[in-house]
Design an enzyme around this catalytic site. Structure first.
Site, short mmCIF file in Angstrom:
data_model
loop_
_atom_site.label_atom_id
_atom_site.label_comp_id
_atom_site.label_asym_id
_atom_site.label_seq_id
_atom_site.Cartn_x
_atom_site.Cartn_y
_atom_site.Cartn_z
N GLY A 11 17.45 28.37 122.10
CA GLY A 11 18.48 29.13 121.39
C GLY A 11 19.37 28.22 120.54
N ILE A 13 22.74 27.32 120.65
CA ILE A 13 23.52 26.27 121.33
C ILE A 13 22.59 25.45 122.23
CG2 ILE A 13 25.57 25.79 122.71
CD1 ILE A 13 26.58 28.59 121.97
N PHE A 81 21.98 28.52 129.73
CA PHE A 81 22.34 29.26 128.51
C PHE A 81 21.70 30.65 128.46
CE2 PHE A 81 22.52 24.84 126.92
CZ PHE A 81 23.78 24.84 126.38
N LYS A 85 23.47 38.47 124.60
CA LYS A 85 24.82 38.13 124.10
C LYS A 85 25.35 39.03 122.99
CE LYS A 85 23.15 35.19 120.56
NZ LYS A 85 23.35 34.17 119.62
N SER A 125 32.22 32.08 127.91
CA SER A 125 32.69 32.44 126.58
C SER A 125 34.17 32.78 126.62
CB SER A 125 31.91 33.67 126.12
OG SER A 125 32.52 34.27 125.01
N TYR A 149 29.20 42.81 128.04
CA TYR A 149 28.76 41.42 127.85
C TYR A 149 29.80 40.46 128.44
CZ TYR A 149 28.69 36.96 125.41
OH TYR A 149 28.75 35.61 125.12
N LYS A 153 29.70 37.86 131.82
CA LYS A 153 30.07 36.43 131.85
C LYS A 153 31.08 36.17 132.96
CE LYS A 153 27.76 34.41 128.47
NZ LYS A 153 26.67 33.49 128.81
N PHE A 178 34.54 28.94 122.23
CA PHE A 178 35.18 29.78 121.21
C PHE A 178 34.08 30.15 120.20
CE2 PHE A 178 39.49 30.55 122.52
CZ PHE A 178 39.41 29.94 123.76
#
Ligand code: UD1
Length: 348
Positions: A11, A13, A81, A85, A125, A149, A153, A178
């Site tokens: 992905g 990140i 990860f 999302k 997040s 979502y 988290k 962020f």
């Protein structure tokens, strides 16, 4: 040399973090299903690092497949990860979000507990703060996510926190990102959204390259200097380095660390448009539209705790993010190619 399992490593990140981990001297094993990513991202991680990465095709919702990854590779720590999302989709399909995002964390923790593996870095997040009463946002602010979502988290944060309390040897970092932006300096890796981008930066980049006609600016009546929403954009390479710093921090101290990963500075939508125009030399046509439901006016971090705990702080600014996004987007207008040419190494 420690071996780190990176879930969702292909992905946006994840792939940049794989590159940072390899650069910092870790061995990397990726567990991926390519539901929302391409093998080419991992091939490019290898190309840029000159190092081999271990790979396991794995649906993390499947307990047996997760067990198999831990059986095949000798893992010392996990950076997690993988997950769904998209905020809007999570409102329409909440069960899908809870089931996906929570089950993978359960399977990973069970496998780790069984084998005595104690290092875990979790991709959280800023969405866990919901609409904060004040800014900059500190880690001790109330946690009140406003969509499934975000709640998924927060639930994972809570599961990890309870697990850590019951297992003092377990070390966990909860990293609250962020707004990730930018791309690797090489232009070989970047964000590769499926379909119409939900997020601002990839949308702007696609307008600049001519794939989309104009940007819709969601609201110009927010209580901000130019009326558009303000966010804390952080370069994905800085974010990736934040994971390396978190791992190093956990190698030195026990318990749980919770850190914001942001720059501490907010930029409005229109400021981002202007910065991107400057970096790309292209004009970004836009129109002002209604607010997007669920958006907040202003969100930026107090990132000082991460620096105190691990020495990490963001080094790159908005001009670097726009330059590198443009470099990636203009060299790869259609993102990563589709051919599944990369198979990965089954052993390390
Ligand atoms: C969004 C998610 C957040 C998630 C994060 C991941 C929502 C409501 N929030 O954050 O939960 O963790 O992405 O990166 O989706 N904007 C436009 N036009 C666009 C797109 C965005 O004007 O086409 C504006 C938004 O109104 C906002 C800013 O740009 O003010 C940033 O939006 P975006 O990139 O989607 O990020 P967030 O909404 O902050």
């Amino acid at each position: 040399m420690k071996t780190i399992l990176v879930t969702g490593g292909a992905g946006y990140i994840g792939s940049h973090t794989c590159l940072a981990l390899l650069g910092a001297g870790y061995r990397v094993v990726v567990a991926e299903s390519f539901q929302n990513s391409k093998p080419e991202a991992l091939r490019r991680v290898q190309e840029l690092s000159g190092k081999e990465i271990g790979f396991a095709a794995c649906d993390l919702r499947n307990k047996a497949e997760v067990e198999d990854v831990f059986d095949r590779f000798s893992i010392d720590g996990v950076v997690h990860f993988a997950g769904l999302k998209a905020v809007g989709e999570s409102v329409v399909k909440p069960l899908w979000y809870y089931e996906n995002n929570l089950s993978s964390t359960f399977h990973l923790l069970n496998c780790m507990e069984k084998r005595g593996i104690h290092l875990f870095v979790f991709s959280s997040s800023a969405t866990v703060y919901g609409d904060p009463d004040t800014v900059p946002i500190r880690e001790d602010f109330p946690l009140k996510p406003i969509n499934p979502y975000g709640r998924s988290k927060l639930m994972q944060e809570e599961i990890l926190s309870d697990f850590q309390k019951s297992r003092p040897e377990f070390r966990v970092a909860l990293l609250r990102y962020f707004n990730p932006a930018g791309a690797d300096r090489s232009g070989r890796m970047g964000e590769n959204p499926n379909g119409i981008p939900n997020n601002l930066m990839p949308y702007i980049a696609q307008v600049a390259v001519g794939k989309r006609a104009k940007l819709s600016v969601f609201g110009k009546d927010y209580p901000t200097p130019d009326g558009t929403g303000i966010r804390d954009y952080i370069h994905v390479t800085d974010l990736a380095e934040g994971h390396v710093a978190a791992l190093r921090c956990l190698e030195e101290r026990s318990g749980m660390v919770i850190c914001n990963l942001g720059t501490g500075r907010g930029y409005s939508v229109l400021e981002m448009v202007r910065a991107f125009e400057k970096a790309s030399g292209r004009s970004i046509p836009y129109e002002i539209c209604a607010r997007r439901p669920g958006d907040i006016a202003v969100c930026y971090a107090d990132p000082s705790r991460a620096e105190t705990l691990s020495g990490w702080k963001a080094r790159l600014g908005v001009d670097d993010m726009c330059r590198d996004t443009w470099n990636w987007q203009s060299q790869n207008p259609d993102g990563y190619p589709d051919e599944p040419t990369w198979k990965g190494s089954e052993k390390l």
